[in-house]
Design an enzyme around this catalytic site. Structure first.
Site, PDB file in Angstrom:
ATOM      1  CG  HIS A 169       6.144  -4.822  -1.182  1.00 22.68           C
ATOM      2  ND1 HIS A 169       6.047  -4.415  -2.853  1.00 22.68           N
ATOM      3  CD2 HIS A 169       5.676  -3.983  -0.671  1.00 22.68           C
ATOM      4  CE1 HIS A 169       6.166  -3.218  -2.729  1.00 22.68           C
ATOM      5  NE2 HIS A 169       6.322  -2.714  -1.476  1.00 22.68           N
ATOM      6  N   GLY A 170       3.036  -7.760  -1.908  1.00 19.15           N
ATOM      7  CA  GLY A 170       2.705  -9.587  -1.942  1.00 19.15           C
ATOM      8  C   GLY A 170       1.482 -10.109  -0.425  1.00 19.15           C
TER       9      GLY A 170
ATOM     10  N   GLY B  14       4.186 -13.203  -4.068  1.00 22.89           N
ATOM     11  CA  GLY B  14       3.392 -14.211  -5.172  1.00 22.89           C
ATOM     12  C   GLY B  14       2.263 -15.326  -4.310  1.00 22.89           C
TER      13      GLY B  14
ATOM     14  CG  ASP C  21       5.650  -3.024  -7.854  1.00 23.16           C
ATOM     15  OD1 ASP C  21       6.613  -2.509  -7.079  1.00 23.16           O
ATOM     16  OD2 ASP C  21       5.077  -3.722  -8.167  1.00 23.16           O
ATOM     17  CG  HIS C  22       9.320  -4.665  -6.600  1.00 23.63           C
ATOM     18  ND1 HIS C  22      10.042  -4.796  -5.199  1.00 23.63           N
ATOM     19  CD2 HIS C  22       7.682  -4.914  -6.328  1.00 23.63           C
ATOM     20  CE1 HIS C  22       9.002  -5.143  -4.498  1.00 23.63           C
ATOM     21  NE2 HIS C  22       7.944  -5.649  -4.645  1.00 23.63           N
TER      22      HIS C  22
ATOM     23  CB  VAL D  50      -3.309  -7.365  -4.879  1.00 24.29           C
ATOM     24  CG1 VAL D  50      -3.327  -8.732  -5.342  1.00 24.29           C
ATOM     25  CG2 VAL D  50      -3.532  -7.798  -3.096  1.00 24.29           C
ATOM     26  CG  ASN D  51       1.737  -8.149  -9.848  1.00 23.33           C
ATOM     27  OD1 ASN D  51       0.396  -8.508 -10.661  1.00 23.33           O
ATOM     28  ND2 ASN D  51       2.829  -8.307 -10.322  1.00 23.33           N
TER      29      ASN D  51
HETATM   30 ZN   LIG Z   1       6.541  -6.113  -4.554  1.00 24.10          ZN
END
Ligand SMILES: [Zn+2]
Length: 290
Positions: A217-218, A188, A87-88, A240-241
């Site tokens: 994303h996000g 976030g 990721d990123h 999802v994080n």
């Molecule tokens: Zn992301």
């Protein structure tokens, strides 16, 4: 990394399947075994493919090769479609490191800089991936959506929405496999209210103009309906994080409070695995229209 005992479809094939069915594959970040097991348990319970993500910071903590070995082990032992994404990733060197370690997919993230620099560095990553003798998917980002999977006090400064024109220029100039545009999403959660609205219409326009599977994303904190509208419009992978991090944090805090004399990590951490599994299951049901 070989797919010795894994007899199923490749990630590229599964992404194409998801698009043709109008569903999406869930992508969940991990920092530890609790995250890996919680995510894997949920995917196995529902019998749907899943992608494990590790950002640069998460890779530094878990270990690049350790992450690759863990996911490979689960995939082969269980003959299950679980894949690993870097990721990123903010430099070609770190992209190369992940590819060399056996990752199935990488994200080069040059979205904060100038578009021409982003195109040049992304292209370099694509060329490297094409030369390693196995199929590695390369994703890139255009349009800033904030950088951190955390609880924000306000919408991060500089957030934008990707235009169709820029999207086409970027995709044509780089040769990427997966494209992550900014479509109202931010990384976030917001402390005091809902996040800015997602724009499924822009997803559809960019999907049709570029012809690529898109990545959202996000996605923490968004309602089912709007996420599903984006999936129908062209999103093939959803990230999802933050919601997983919150579930982990709360479960560990509760376990330590409830059992102040317990020192066995596997006892204290079991509720965290279960909490992550519950969040991931709910998201996988959302993305797979189950
Ligand atoms: Zn992301």
């Amino acid at each position: 990394m070989s797919l010795m005992n894994y007899t199923g479809k490749t990630l590229r094939e599964l992404v194409a399947d998801a698009r043709s069915k109008g569903i999406a594959i869930g992508h969940f970040n991990i920092s530890n075994l609790e995250g890996l097991h919680g995510t894997f348990n949920a995917a196995k319970e529902l019998n749907v493919p899943v992608i494990i993500g590790v950002s640069e910071g998460e890779r530094e903590f878990v270990g690049v090769h350790e992450a690759a070995a863990l996911v490979k082990e689960l995939r082969e032992t269980h003959n299950f479609p679980i894949f690993l994404n870097a990721d990123h990733t903010y430099s070609f060197e770190k992209v190369k490191e992940a590819i060399d370690a056996g990752f199935d997919a990488v994200i080069f993230d040059g979205a904060k800089g100038e578009m021409d620099d982003n195109i040049r560095e992304t292209k370099r990553c694509v060329e490297y991936a094409r030369g390693v003798g196995r199929d590695v998917l390369v994703e890139a980002e255009l349009g800033f959506i904030g950088q951190s999977s955390r609880i924000n006090d306000a919408v991060p400064e500089g957030v934008e929405v990707t235009t169709v024109e820029d999207a086409v220029k970027f995709v044509t100039g780089t040769g990427i496999d997966l494209f992550a545009p900014a479509v109202g999403n931010i990384h976030g959660l917001l402390r005091d209210g809902p996040k800015p609205p997602l724009q499924p219409q822009r997803v559809r326009e960019i999907s049709e103009a570029t012809g690529l599977p898109l990545v959202l994303h996000g996605a923490s904190g968004y309602e089912t309906d709007v996420v599903r509208a984006c999936i129908k419009a062209g999103v093939a992978i959803v990230h999802v994080n933050t919601e997983i991090r919150v579930a982990f944090h709360d479960a560990v805090k509760d376990a330590l409070t409830a059992h102040p004399d317990e020192v066995a990590p596997y006892k204290l951490m079991k509720p965290a695995v279960d909490a992550i599994q519950a969040v991931v299951k709910e998201k996988l049901q959302m993305f797979n229209f189950l």
